[in-house]
Scaffold this motif. Structure first.
Motif, mmCIF file in Angstrom:
data_model
loop_
_atom_site.group_PDB
_atom_site.id
_atom_site.type_symbol
_atom_site.label_atom_id
_atom_site.label_comp_id
_atom_site.label_asym_id
_atom_site.label_seq_id
_atom_site.Cartn_x
_atom_site.Cartn_y
_atom_site.Cartn_z
ATOM 1 N N TRP A 134 0.823 -1.216 0.000
ATOM 2 C CA TRP A 134 0.000 0.000 0.000
ATOM 3 C C TRP A 134 0.851 1.258 0.000
ATOM 4 C CZ3 TRP A 134 1.003 -3.175 3.996
ATOM 5 C CH2 TRP A 134 1.465 -2.624 5.195
ATOM 6 N N SER A 136 0.326 5.671 0.558
ATOM 7 C CA SER A 136 -0.570 6.766 0.955
ATOM 8 C C SER A 136 -0.810 7.755 -0.181
ATOM 9 C CB SER A 136 0.025 7.510 2.156
ATOM 10 O OG SER A 136 1.282 8.082 1.810
ATOM 11 N N SER A 138 -1.907 9.778 -3.502
ATOM 12 C CA SER A 138 -3.209 9.944 -4.134
ATOM 13 C C SER A 138 -3.116 11.015 -5.210
ATOM 14 C CB SER A 138 -4.264 10.334 -3.094
ATOM 15 O OG SER A 138 -5.526 10.529 -3.699
ATOM 16 N N TRP A 228 -8.016 6.725 -5.192
ATOM 17 C CA TRP A 228 -7.795 5.525 -4.376
ATOM 18 C C TRP A 228 -8.136 4.289 -5.207
ATOM 19 C CZ3 TRP A 228 -11.826 2.189 -3.053
ATOM 20 C CH2 TRP A 228 -13.125 2.677 -3.280
ATOM 21 N N HIS A 254 -4.033 2.094 -2.557
ATOM 22 C CA HIS A 254 -3.478 3.449 -2.412
ATOM 23 C C HIS A 254 -4.581 4.447 -2.081
ATOM 24 C CE1 HIS A 254 -4.250 4.136 -6.935
ATOM 25 N NE2 HIS A 254 -4.748 5.231 -6.388
ATOM 26 N N GLY A 255 -4.141 5.649 -1.743
ATOM 27 C CA GLY A 255 -5.084 6.705 -1.417
ATOM 28 C C GLY A 255 -5.719 6.563 -0.050
ATOM 29 N N GLY A 256 -5.005 5.973 0.906
ATOM 30 C CA GLY A 256 -5.516 5.825 2.263
ATOM 31 C C GLY A 256 -6.056 4.456 2.579
ATOM 32 N N ARG A 257 -6.280 3.622 1.567
ATOM 33 C CA ARG A 257 -6.728 2.246 1.832
ATOM 34 C C ARG A 257 -5.545 1.404 2.290
ATOM 35 N NH1 ARG A 257 -10.600 5.742 0.365
ATOM 36 N NH2 ARG A 257 -12.588 4.699 0.032
ATOM 37 N N LYS A 258 -5.807 0.511 3.232
ATOM 38 C CA LYS A 258 -4.779 -0.365 3.771
ATOM 39 C C LYS A 258 -5.391 -1.736 4.041
ATOM 40 C CE LYS A 258 -2.336 3.385 6.206
ATOM 41 N NZ LYS A 258 -1.867 3.893 7.518
ATOM 42 N N GLN A 268 -1.200 2.954 12.030
ATOM 43 C CA GLN A 268 -0.981 4.394 12.135
ATOM 44 C C GLN A 268 0.383 4.799 11.585
ATOM 45 O OE1 GLN A 268 -1.236 5.879 16.141
ATOM 46 N NE2 GLN A 268 -0.542 7.933 15.579
ATOM 47 N N ARG A 271 2.298 4.375 6.930
ATOM 48 C CA ARG A 271 1.403 5.012 5.962
ATOM 49 C C ARG A 271 1.530 4.362 4.585
ATOM 50 N NH1 ARG A 271 2.358 9.995 4.661
ATOM 51 N NH2 ARG A 271 0.177 10.555 4.329
ATOM 52 N N SER A 272 2.698 3.819 4.310
ATOM 53 C CA SER A 272 2.954 3.034 3.106
ATOM 54 C C SER A 272 3.797 1.841 3.528
ATOM 55 C CB SER A 272 3.714 3.855 2.062
ATOM 56 O OG SER A 272 3.013 5.035 1.707
#
Length: 384
Positions: A134, A136, A138, A228, A254-258, A268, A271-272
């Protein structure tokens, strides 16, 4: 260019940029270098030893292929190309010419990736059963501009477009926002997929995926890349980390999805990252960190002996390979396959189809509508 030029054996012989401001700034650092706006004229007139391509994605293939056809070693930023068809042509050219090549996956040269590869291949977490990757990052979230401001005097807009279909200039495209648009870039997946998917590709010895499934994402915009996205790749096997012929799922976000498996403080603080899920534990990593999970299980862990030597530096590696007729770790035979896998995720999403990929022929026979996103299309005057 700067990374390569810092090698003591390398010197910039010619500079090329369609933006007069960037060209002037580069010329201050390399005053003896010739200056060009059109890379085709530069390659025609200059007797170069090697070529560095650091343009927007939509001109990667044209410049790289031109250099390869001249027999030049080429360093190209990631992803190798904007489309899968371009990627396959460049990969074939590189194999035919045999000159040293390198993709701009700079993190590949770091010590952290080397240790992760060693741990996975040593079986520290047992058989690897799935991988999650993943970022972060976007892009997108933007509408096609309708106004038509004048082209700035410092920009050659026609050359900036290169092989892309003509459209009026707008600052939402150049010089910095091109990753938002399918015509010029490949979004967050194209930008960071080659960095983060590089780790499982290297550690597990992955080739091309057999299936690419766009499991979640916003409605497809014909112009803008998705802010995302979630894509699930299925690889038909691997060279390391488990049975060679056992399928391996790898999911990109990507784009906040994990991944849901990422919990607590790790969700937390990473982030990537990349999460290898094994039979006896998991390995979580990013560019500089690695953690074995659950931590209690590995509290007395003794790392296996180091087996991958330090890199001389990602850019220096390429220069050294040219001078010594050696190899690099991210040549186009490896990084071309990585780039193709990354780009297939975008093609599957745009076609809204689970692709069954025939890597030998370079087609998805179950999804003919994906061909328009797999095959490149150049405007008149440009060819590959």
């Amino acid at each position: 260019l700067q990374g390569v030029a810092q090698s003591p054996e390398a010197e910039a012989a010619a500079l090329c940029d369609v933006d007069a401001r960037f060209l002037a700034a580069a010329a201050k650092k390399h005053p003896r270098a010739a200056r060009y706006r059109d890379f085709r004229k530069m390659l025609e007139k200059e007797k170069l030893d090697a070529l560095v391509v650091a343009t927007p994605d939509h001109t990667h293939a044209a410049a790289t292929a031109a250099g390869l056809r001249l027999g030049l070693p080429v360093y190209c930023e990631k992803p190798l190309t904007r489309t899968v068809s371009e990627c396959r042509i460049v990969r074939r050219l590189a194999a035919e010419k045999g000159a040293p090549t390198q993709l701009g996956t700079q993190i590949h040269a770091g010590e952290n990736y080397r240790r992760v590869v060693e741990w996975i291949r040593a079986g520290v977490i047992g058989e690897v059963r799935e991988v999650h990757v993943w970022s972060s990052a976007s892009y997108g979230k933007i509408k096609l501009p309708k106004d038509r401001p004048p082209v700035p005097g410092w920009l050659d807009w026609d050359l900036w477009l290169g092989p892309a279909p003509y459209r009026p200039y707008h600052p939402e495209y150049a010089p910095a926002a091109w990753r938002n648009w399918w015509a010029f870039g490949s979004g967050a997946l194209g930008d960071f997929g080659c960095h983060f998917m590089d780790l499982p590709h290297w550690a597990l010895g992955l080739g091309l995926p057999a299936e690419v499934d766009p499991v979640d994402g916003p409605p497809v915009d014909p112009e803008a890349t998705p802010p995302w996205l979630v894509v699930r790749y299925t690889y038909p096997g691997r060279a390391y980390g488990g049975p060679r012929n056992k399928p391996l799922p790898l999911t990109w976000y990507h784009g906040g999805r994990k991944p849901d498996l990422l919990q607590g403080e790790y969700r937390q603080y990473f982030r990537s990252g990349v999460l290898f899920v094994g039979a006896t534990g998991s390995l979580l990593a990013d560019y500089t960190r690695r953690v074995l999970l659950p931590e209690k299980r590995f509290k007395d862990f003794t790392p296996p002996p180091k087996s991958i030597p330090p890199s001389v530096g990602h850019h220096r590696e390429w220069v050294k390979a040219i001078l010594e007729k050696g190899a690099t770790t991210c040549d186009f035979s490896y990084s071309g396959v990585l780039s193709e896998a990354v780009l297939l995720g975008n093609a599957a999403y745009r076609a809204q189809c689970k692709l069954r990929w025939d890597g030998r022929r370079g087609v998805a026979p179950n999804c003919p509508e994906a061909a328009r996103y797999i095959q490149h299309h150049y405007r008149a005057g440009w060819s590959l």
